[in-house]
Design an enzyme around this catalytic site. Structure first.
Site, PDB file in Angstrom:
ATOM      1  N   MET A  23       0.804  -1.221   0.000  1.00 53.15           N
ATOM      2  CA  MET A  23       0.000   0.000   0.000  1.00 53.15           C
ATOM      3  C   MET A  23       0.833   1.264   0.000  1.00 53.15           C
ATOM      4  O   MET A  23       0.387   2.292  -0.510  1.00 53.15           O
ATOM      5  CB  MET A  23      -0.909   0.030   1.233  1.00 53.15           C
ATOM      6  CG  MET A  23      -2.146  -0.811   1.130  1.00 53.15           C
ATOM      7  SD  MET A  23      -3.211  -0.590   2.580  1.00 53.15           S
ATOM      8  CE  MET A  23      -3.580   1.164   2.454  1.00 53.15           C
ATOM      9  N   LYS A  41       4.474   7.537   6.715  1.00 55.29           N
ATOM     10  CA  LYS A  41       3.880   6.492   5.888  1.00 55.29           C
ATOM     11  C   LYS A  41       3.057   7.159   4.788  1.00 55.29           C
ATOM     12  O   LYS A  41       2.133   7.928   5.075  1.00 55.29           O
ATOM     13  CB  LYS A  41       2.990   5.590   6.751  1.00 55.29           C
ATOM     14  CG  LYS A  41       2.399   4.384   6.047  1.00 55.29           C
ATOM     15  CD  LYS A  41       1.647   3.536   7.081  1.00 55.29           C
ATOM     16  CE  LYS A  41       1.099   2.262   6.465  1.00 55.29           C
ATOM     17  NZ  LYS A  41       0.407   1.417   7.492  1.00 55.29           N
ATOM     18  N   ASP A 136      -4.280  -8.131  13.793  1.00 52.74           N
ATOM     19  CA  ASP A 136      -3.084  -8.561  13.058  1.00 52.74           C
ATOM     20  C   ASP A 136      -1.858  -8.575  13.967  1.00 52.74           C
ATOM     21  O   ASP A 136      -0.767  -8.221  13.540  1.00 52.74           O
ATOM     22  CB  ASP A 136      -2.841  -7.637  11.863  1.00 52.74           C
ATOM     23  CG  ASP A 136      -1.845  -8.226  10.865  1.00 52.74           C
ATOM     24  OD1 ASP A 136      -1.737  -9.469  10.805  1.00 52.74           O
ATOM     25  OD2 ASP A 136      -1.182  -7.456  10.150  1.00 52.74           O
TER      26      ASP A 136
END
Length: 365
Positions: A23, A41, A136
């Protein structure tokens, strides 16, 4: 727009690339005025054209800003690049991921694992209090930060809330599927059985299962379940109780550690610890060496955020076995060479778990 060292993003001067995933990219940067180091990010252009992935990026910002904990990587700011790409500014951490440590050491002594799991459970207490389920947790999303404290030179922090969900269930059925982009099984080994059946079924107890799997892997050098195909792993998770440490290693372990892992890794979630706080209390009874346990900081209600994030649609998840898995095993804002890695191959391909770190046991414990 390509990013290069020396560029200014969100008021920080970019220094070097830290990592690249499916991504986005993560860049190290520093403030020219304060000298503060951060990790930025940035959503890649090929992901930015997909509305569902932009929504996921925005949801990550909303969720990360809601959690106030020294055991969760802090989101500092949200912004745009000069050409309009979405970016998130995180604190930059000094240390290594638990995944990197396990690759080097194969397994760790309990005295080293204990504070790591304690910190992770403290972070989960804060996340769950903010109505956030991580979904996760794995060694790659647990970072062991070096601190300046001689009494506690390391502290574990939870990373990457990119596929988290809110506990509030209103509108869950409306979230677009992320399966087309997140097709890998990067987190499969740490998923709870109900999450394997469908990500929408995951609640706080799925995070507790993942913590149990991380502890099991860290102590034994093995995963609770190992197999040669995805179908075999699914069947084992759904039909069998996780083995004990003694069964996995051939060694005797303290009964308290075995009982904790047995309950955390219960196949039926109603038999697990009900909350992260209950799991934390149970874990702390195992403290090695008479260590004095300090209570965690009180969980604070999220303060009104100054971050300008477009509110996403009500967060929900895709209800299939491929959904809600991370593209990258390594944490995306950590100081490591640029890499694109996943834990396991795509669904339908063989899983060669013989390459899992710790397959060859170290002599001595």
């Amino acid at each position: 727009m390509a990013i290069h060292p020396g560029d200014i993003l969100a008021g920080y001067r970019v220094t070097r690339l830290l990592g690249r995933g499916g991504m986005g990219e993560v860049w190290a940067a520093r403030s020219d005025t304060t000298g503060r180091d951060v990790a930025i990010k940035v959503l890649l252009a090929r992901a930015a054209v997909k509305p569902d992935l932009v929504q996921r990026f925005q949801r990550e910002a909303k969720i990360a800003s809601a959690i106030q904990s020294p055991y969760v990587c802090s989101l500092l700011d949200v912004g745009l690049t000069p050409d309009g790409a979405h970016l998130l500014v995180f604190e930059k951490l000094d240390g290594e991921s638990l995944a990197d440590r396990l690759k080097r050491e194969q397994y760790l002594p309990f005295a080293e694992v204990f504070p790591i799991i304690e910190d992770v459970l403290c972070g989960l207490c804060a996340a769950h209090a903010a109505d956030v389920i991580h979904r996760d947790l794995k060694p790659g999303n647990i970072f062991i930060e070096r601190t300046a404290s001689p009494e506690r030179p390391e502290r574990a922090k939870i990373l990457d809330f990119g596929i988290s969900k809110l506990k509030r269930g209103d509108g869950e059925q409306n979230e677009p599927t992320l399966t087309a982009f997140d097709a890998t099984l990067g987190s499969f080994a740490y998923m709870a059985p109900e999450q394997v059946r469908g990500a929408a079924r995951a609640d706080e107890r799925a995070d507790i299962y993942a913590v149990g799997a991380v502890a099991f892997r860290s102590l034994s050098g093995r995963l609770p379940f190992e197999g040669t195909t995805a179908a075999l792993l699914v069947a084992m998770k759904l039909e069998r109780q996780a083995p004990s440490l003694a069964e996995a290693t051939g060694d005797r372990w303290p009964a308290g550690i075995e009982r904790f892992l047995e309950r955390a890794l219960e196949r039926k979630r109603e038999n697990r610890f009900a909350t992260a706080r209950e799991a934390l209390d149970g874990w702390r009874t195992l403290a090695p060496g008479g260590r004095v346990i300090q209570p965690p900081p009180p969980v604070r209600a999220p303060e009104p955020s100054s971050l300008h994030v477009a509110p996403p649609d009500p967060p929900t998840v895709a209800d299939d076995a491929d959904a809600a898995v991370s593209q990258d095993d390594q944490p995306t804002w950590v100081d490591h060479p640029p890499t694109e890695t996943v834990d396991t191959p795509l669904i339908g391909q063989a899983l060669d778990l013989s390459s899992e770190p710790g397959r060859g046991r170290r002599t001595g414990r």
